[in-house]
Design a protein around this motif. Sequence first.
Motif, mmCIF file in Angstrom:
data_model
loop_
_atom_site.group_PDB
_atom_site.id
_atom_site.type_symbol
_atom_site.label_atom_id
_atom_site.label_comp_id
_atom_site.label_asym_id
_atom_site.label_seq_id
_atom_site.Cartn_x
_atom_site.Cartn_y
_atom_site.Cartn_z
ATOM 1 N N HIS A 96 0.846 -1.201 0.000
ATOM 2 C CA HIS A 96 0.000 0.000 0.000
ATOM 3 C C HIS A 96 0.883 1.252 0.000
ATOM 4 N N GLU A 168 -3.787 2.305 -7.248
ATOM 5 C CA GLU A 168 -4.185 3.381 -6.349
ATOM 6 C C GLU A 168 -3.267 4.579 -6.563
ATOM 7 N N ALA A 172 -4.868 10.375 -5.309
ATOM 8 C CA ALA A 172 -6.320 10.188 -5.195
ATOM 9 C C ALA A 172 -6.710 9.590 -3.844
ATOM 10 N N ILE A 173 -5.720 9.167 -3.061
ATOM 11 C CA ILE A 173 -6.015 8.472 -1.802
ATOM 12 C C ILE A 173 -6.313 9.473 -0.695
ATOM 13 N N GLY A 174 -7.528 9.370 -0.154
ATOM 14 C CA GLY A 174 -7.913 10.203 0.995
ATOM 15 C C GLY A 174 -8.054 11.676 0.663
ATOM 16 N N GLY A 213 -8.831 4.828 -4.502
ATOM 17 C CA GLY A 213 -8.514 6.257 -4.359
ATOM 18 C C GLY A 213 -9.794 7.060 -4.407
ATOM 19 N N SER A 214 -10.331 7.419 -3.195
ATOM 20 C CA SER A 214 -11.549 8.225 -3.093
ATOM 21 C C SER A 214 -12.745 7.609 -3.810
ATOM 22 N N VAL A 215 -12.856 6.277 -3.731
ATOM 23 C CA VAL A 215 -14.048 5.612 -4.276
ATOM 24 C C VAL A 215 -15.209 5.841 -3.311
ATOM 25 N N LEU A 233 -10.817 -0.900 -4.329
ATOM 26 C CA LEU A 233 -10.225 -0.951 -2.993
ATOM 27 C C LEU A 233 -10.616 0.368 -2.333
ATOM 28 N N GLY A 235 -11.217 3.005 0.844
ATOM 29 C CA GLY A 235 -10.699 3.426 2.143
ATOM 30 C C GLY A 235 -11.800 4.087 2.960
HETATM 31 O O1 LIG Z 1 -5.996 3.799 0.198
HETATM 32 C C1 LIG Z 1 -7.118 3.461 -0.134
HETATM 33 C C2 LIG Z 1 -7.543 2.063 -0.060
HETATM 34 O O2 LIG Z 1 -6.461 1.210 0.150
HETATM 35 C C3 LIG Z 1 -8.090 4.443 -0.622
HETATM 36 O O3 LIG Z 1 -8.429 5.282 0.417
HETATM 37 P P1 LIG Z 1 -9.619 6.351 0.202
HETATM 38 O O4 LIG Z 1 -10.787 5.573 -0.383
HETATM 39 O O5 LIG Z 1 -9.899 6.883 1.561
HETATM 40 O O6 LIG Z 1 -9.103 7.363 -0.761
#
Ligand SMILES: O=C(CO)COP(=O)(O)O
Length: 257
Positions: A96, A168, A172-174, A213-215, A233, A235
């Motif tokens: 990750h 990911e 785009a993550i979080g 990523g922000s799904v 995936l 978060g």
């Molecule tokens: O890192 C993630 C899943 O592993 C994605 O996180 P988010 O959905 O909060 O952006």
Amino acid sequence: MRIPLIAGNWKMNKTASEAATFVRELAQKAIPSPAVETVIAPPFTALDSVHRTLGLGSSIGLAGQNLHWEDHGAYTGEISAPMLKDLGCQYVILGHSERRAIFGERDAVIQKKLAAAFRHGLKPILCVGESLGEREAGRTAEIITGQLKGSLAGFTATHLATLTVAYEPVWAIGTGKAASPEQAVPVHQTIRQLLQQEWSSTIAQGTRILYGGSVTPQNVASFLASDEIDGALVGGACLQVESFASIIALAQKRTGH
Ligand SMILES: O=C(CO)COP(=O)(O)O
């Protein structure tokens, strides 16, 4: 035929008792369907309570969020593949971007972790993704290819039969700024082409490639509309029963079940 996978990565959230309450509600709200596989990845400390609460034969699978490459030994603070198996995990998330960026994990270490997962029959969900700077410099394909080649070095097609890849993008993550399907699909194609080149077309066609990523319930259908995207995936949106259950329901709707 690749069965879509919706996986929820809880990251460092929920105590064991909060987790038990959560999965009790989730099991009521999420209707099981053979058309979409559902997996959750609670923190290590909640795996036992989640496993017991769900019970044997639950349609919701379990994943670890990481593992150590050795089976046991003097590795203070670490968790091994046999420990995850014993707690009912079928999957493990590896590589990750938070492990890479915050804990300095490199592809060579991820390769050793993948070997441990394969050795113990844990199905890895291998995460890859570029940073914003790398995307803006036009280096996305190069970064993804490097991560895949580095972490999958030395594995055979037999190993890769249980692999899932999660694309990911770090930016785009979080952030609430998901990639668009137009940005994600070419990367999924790059990943599939690499699997074909380096292993086989059977592996390339059989490997699920998830987007992460922000799904959210609002955007998941747009990703799943593409044949290249085999699930998500999730978060932040997997931490509330309502939003995770609706993502699962939307995925089932896409497959017609
Ligand atoms: O890192 C993630 C899943 O592993 C994605 O996180 P988010 O959905 O909060 O952006």
